[in-house]
Design an enzyme around this catalytic site. Structure first.
Site, mmCIF file in Angstrom:
data_model
loop_
_atom_site.group_PDB
_atom_site.id
_atom_site.type_symbol
_atom_site.label_atom_id
_atom_site.label_comp_id
_atom_site.label_asym_id
_atom_site.label_seq_id
_atom_site.Cartn_x
_atom_site.Cartn_y
_atom_site.Cartn_z
ATOM 1 N N GLY A 31 -4.238 6.196 3.498
ATOM 2 C CA GLY A 31 -6.013 5.505 2.878
ATOM 3 C C GLY A 31 -6.044 6.395 1.716
ATOM 4 O O GLY A 31 -5.256 7.416 0.424
ATOM 5 N N LEU A 33 -6.042 5.095 -1.667
ATOM 6 C CA LEU A 33 -4.684 3.722 -1.497
ATOM 7 C C LEU A 33 -5.250 3.597 -3.410
ATOM 8 O O LEU A 33 -6.191 4.685 -3.925
ATOM 9 C CB LEU A 33 -4.961 3.043 -1.670
ATOM 10 C CG LEU A 33 -4.683 2.264 -0.106
ATOM 11 C CD1 LEU A 33 -4.905 1.329 0.617
ATOM 12 C CD2 LEU A 33 -3.399 3.274 0.648
ATOM 13 N N HIS A 37 0.624 3.669 -3.457
ATOM 14 C CA HIS A 37 0.977 2.856 -2.390
ATOM 15 C C HIS A 37 0.923 1.194 -2.268
ATOM 16 O O HIS A 37 1.831 0.635 -2.022
ATOM 17 C CB HIS A 37 -0.592 3.354 -1.444
ATOM 18 C CG HIS A 37 -1.064 4.319 -1.108
ATOM 19 N ND1 HIS A 37 -1.426 5.342 -1.368
ATOM 20 C CD2 HIS A 37 -0.514 4.836 -0.127
ATOM 21 C CE1 HIS A 37 -2.382 6.112 -0.755
ATOM 22 N NE2 HIS A 37 -0.911 5.904 0.159
ATOM 23 N N ASP A 150 7.675 12.054 -0.961
ATOM 24 C CA ASP A 150 7.264 12.816 0.541
ATOM 25 C C ASP A 150 9.079 12.238 1.225
ATOM 26 O O ASP A 150 9.243 11.512 2.129
ATOM 27 C CB ASP A 150 6.695 11.724 1.572
ATOM 28 C CG ASP A 150 5.447 11.732 0.538
ATOM 29 O OD1 ASP A 150 4.663 12.924 0.988
ATOM 30 O OD2 ASP A 150 5.040 11.211 -0.038
ATOM 31 N N GLN A 153 9.943 13.376 4.684
ATOM 32 C CA GLN A 153 9.545 12.973 5.712
ATOM 33 C C GLN A 153 10.706 11.200 5.154
ATOM 34 O O GLN A 153 11.005 10.983 6.638
ATOM 35 C CB GLN A 153 7.852 11.720 4.952
ATOM 36 C CG GLN A 153 7.837 10.851 5.651
ATOM 37 C CD GLN A 153 6.039 10.554 5.012
ATOM 38 O OE1 GLN A 153 5.682 11.286 5.872
ATOM 39 N NE2 GLN A 153 5.738 9.546 4.565
ATOM 40 N N VAL A 176 5.256 7.111 -8.510
ATOM 41 C CA VAL A 176 4.649 6.568 -9.402
ATOM 42 C C VAL A 176 3.794 7.779 -10.180
ATOM 43 O O VAL A 176 3.580 8.307 -9.257
ATOM 44 C CB VAL A 176 3.426 5.547 -8.749
ATOM 45 C CG1 VAL A 176 2.753 5.019 -10.460
ATOM 46 C CG2 VAL A 176 3.938 3.785 -8.014
ATOM 47 N N LYS A 184 0.951 10.581 -8.807
ATOM 48 C CA LYS A 184 0.693 10.018 -7.936
ATOM 49 C C LYS A 184 0.087 10.987 -6.313
ATOM 50 O O LYS A 184 0.743 10.650 -5.940
ATOM 51 C CB LYS A 184 0.126 8.176 -7.957
ATOM 52 C CG LYS A 184 -0.212 8.082 -8.858
ATOM 53 C CD LYS A 184 -1.363 7.205 -9.399
ATOM 54 C CE LYS A 184 -1.183 6.757 -11.485
ATOM 55 N NZ LYS A 184 -2.614 6.249 -11.628
ATOM 56 N N SER A 186 -3.039 11.339 -3.134
ATOM 57 C CA SER A 186 -4.263 11.117 -2.826
ATOM 58 C C SER A 186 -5.208 12.000 -2.998
ATOM 59 O O SER A 186 -6.654 12.393 -2.842
ATOM 60 C CB SER A 186 -4.731 10.747 -1.134
ATOM 61 O OG SER A 186 -4.107 9.475 -0.683
#
Ligand code: AMP
Length: 290
Positions: A31, A33, A37, A150, A153, A176, A184, A186
């Site tokens: 979230g 976002l 995302h 990530d 991951q 991005v 970018k 969160s």
């Protein structure tokens, strides 16, 4: 767009969609976002009949001293953005529904671990593996979209899908960035203004490494040294790691003669930032999982 908050309902919905012969593209997120995302959702929209996005800040992947409580949340804004991006189903489960009991199964990767973020975030990827296994069973995607930002991951999800035969095609989506180059995230809102001003130097440090490889430097030790020096000179961040490893296997390399990831993590006051680039032996960017 339909919002689903219930785990059983999500699974029932996915099974119905599959029975109807629909392909499902899935973008799991925590979230808050942003355009990163959105880029995952856009790619899913192009490739799949149905786009499912999830928002779940997974407590299992946060360490005791990490930022689970401070992790930014804004559900109303997220719902708006997901709608705009053409998401069909937005899955927002509650922690109590995802984990009604303490998890009875642990998932320990044997590869692509003990490097990069796993060193300073022990247990993080175990938490990621458990939540993604659950989400994959609930959403039953044909395609799953993960950001290159990530990268560890992504490499571990690649292993999960192949090792445990999930019938999912993994898609790697390029990072991005803000106009000044900062990836970018969160978490960027939790940077102080000084930290935000200097943070673009992290990407510049990666670009410096890229230039070195293009110019013929093949010794990773020399490049790591220069990147660290650059970060120390231009930022106040504490370096967690700068590493150059093979990609996607994440093994040590003593000579750059294959695809490598140049990855860094730094700690600011309230935020830990990560970034990376992936290049081939000539220093050209690699944008797909090979
Ligand atoms: P998160 O919400 O941070 O767990 O991220 C959800 C997904 O979005 C992960 O696959 C991330 O790699 C991806 N993602 C996060 N930031 C970016 C970015 N700047 N560009 C592309 N993908 C991103």
């Amino acid at each position: 767009m339909k919002i689903i908050r219930n785990v059983a309902e999500m699974q029932k919905q996915s099974m119905e969609l599959k029975r109807a012969g629909k392909t499902i593209g899935f973008t799991p997120t925590m979230g808050y976002l942003h355009e990163g995302h959105a880029s995952l959702m856009e790619q899913a929209r192009v490739e799949s009949d149905i786009v499912v996005a999830s928002i779940f800040v997974n407590p299992l992947q946060f360490g005791a001293n990490e930022d689970f409580d401070q992790y930014p949340r804004d559900e109303a804004r997220d719902i708006q953005l997901a709608k705009e991006k053409g998401v069909d189903y937005l899955f927002i489960p509650a922690v109590s529904d995802m984990y009604p009991n303490p998890t009875g199964i642990q998932m320990l990767p044997n590869q692509r671990i003990a490097v990069l973020c796993d060193r300073s975030r022990p247990g993080h990827f175990q938490g990621v593996l458990v939540v993604l296994s659950k989400l994959f069973h609930l959403v039953q995607p044909d395609y799953a979209y993960f950001g290159m930002k990530d990268a560890q991951q992504l490499a571990i999800v690649d292993l999960l899908i192949k090792d445990l035969n999930f019938p999912i095609q993994l898609r790697m989506v390029p990072t991005v960035r803000e106009e000044d180059g900062l990836a970018k995230s969160s978490r960027n809102v939790n940077l102080t203004s000084q930290e935000r001003a200097e943070a673009p130097h992290l990407y510049q440090a990666l670009q410096l490494a890229e230039t070195k490889i293009v110019d013929g430097e093949k010794n990773p030790v020399n490049i790591v040294d220069e990147v660290k020096q650059y970060i120390k000179t231009y930022t106040s961040a504490l370096i967690d790691y700068v590493e150059i490893l093979s990609f996607p296997n994440l093994t040590a390399v003593d000579w750059i003669d294959q695809d490598v990831i140049i990855a860094l993590a730094v700690q600011y006051q309230h935020v830990r930032l990560i970034d990376n680039i992936i290049v081939n032996k000539a220093g050209e960017r690699v944008h797909a999982l090979r």
